[in-house]
Scaffold this active site. Sequence first.
Site, short mmCIF file in Angstrom:
data_model
loop_
_atom_site.label_atom_id
_atom_site.label_comp_id
_atom_site.label_asym_id
_atom_site.label_seq_id
_atom_site.Cartn_x
_atom_site.Cartn_y
_atom_site.Cartn_z
CB CYS A 49 -0.92 -0.01 1.22
SG CYS A 49 -1.84 -1.55 1.38
C1 BEZ Z 1 0.83 -5.05 1.99
O1 BEZ Z 1 0.26 -4.04 1.58
O2 BEZ Z 1 1.94 -5.34 1.60
C2 BEZ Z 1 0.15 -5.92 3.01
C3 BEZ Z 1 -1.21 -5.83 3.18
C4 BEZ Z 1 -1.81 -6.64 4.12
C5 BEZ Z 1 -1.08 -7.51 4.89
C6 BEZ Z 1 0.27 -7.58 4.71
C7 BEZ Z 1 0.90 -6.78 3.77
#
Ligand code: BEZ
Length: 161
Positions: A49
Amino acid sequence: MPIAVGDRLPAATFKTMTAEGVKELSTADVFAGKKVVLFAVPGAFTPTCSRSHLPGYLANRDAILAKGVDTIAVTAVNDVFVMDAWSKANDADGKILFLADGAAAFATAVGLTLDLTAAGMGVRSQRWSMLVDDGVVKEVNFEEKPGVADLTGGACMLGHL
Ligand code: BEZ
């Protein structure tokens, strides 16, 4: 059942940070009479994200707005203070509207929750993007693989506008 193209977004209330403090925004406040690109992430500050999904919308923001989009907004199941810190850490204040869905009410209402209990994160939102015109979903995109923000990313959305 997840929300689909042609559906109207359900009524929900988000929290957002303003210069005057925390403010509530209804779905009508955000979407009525406007063309809005909304994307959702599993969590503020999580790797994909922060490194890919949000930066992709910041990089393509001007081009997306030039296509007639009024607002680019992001939502996550995080509290408004975390969302505000994520916005500030990415120099996104005033560029992207950060909509905190702290208790997952919106994610649940659109049928797009993601159970990350095993990862210690509880119920979150799936990663998706939407084009919403006057509250009606015109396009919805999902990722096919975890850990990437391509099909739901800013460049891909721009290509569809
Ligand atoms: C990520 O955006 O990399 C992520 C999202 C949810 C859980 C773990 C990582």
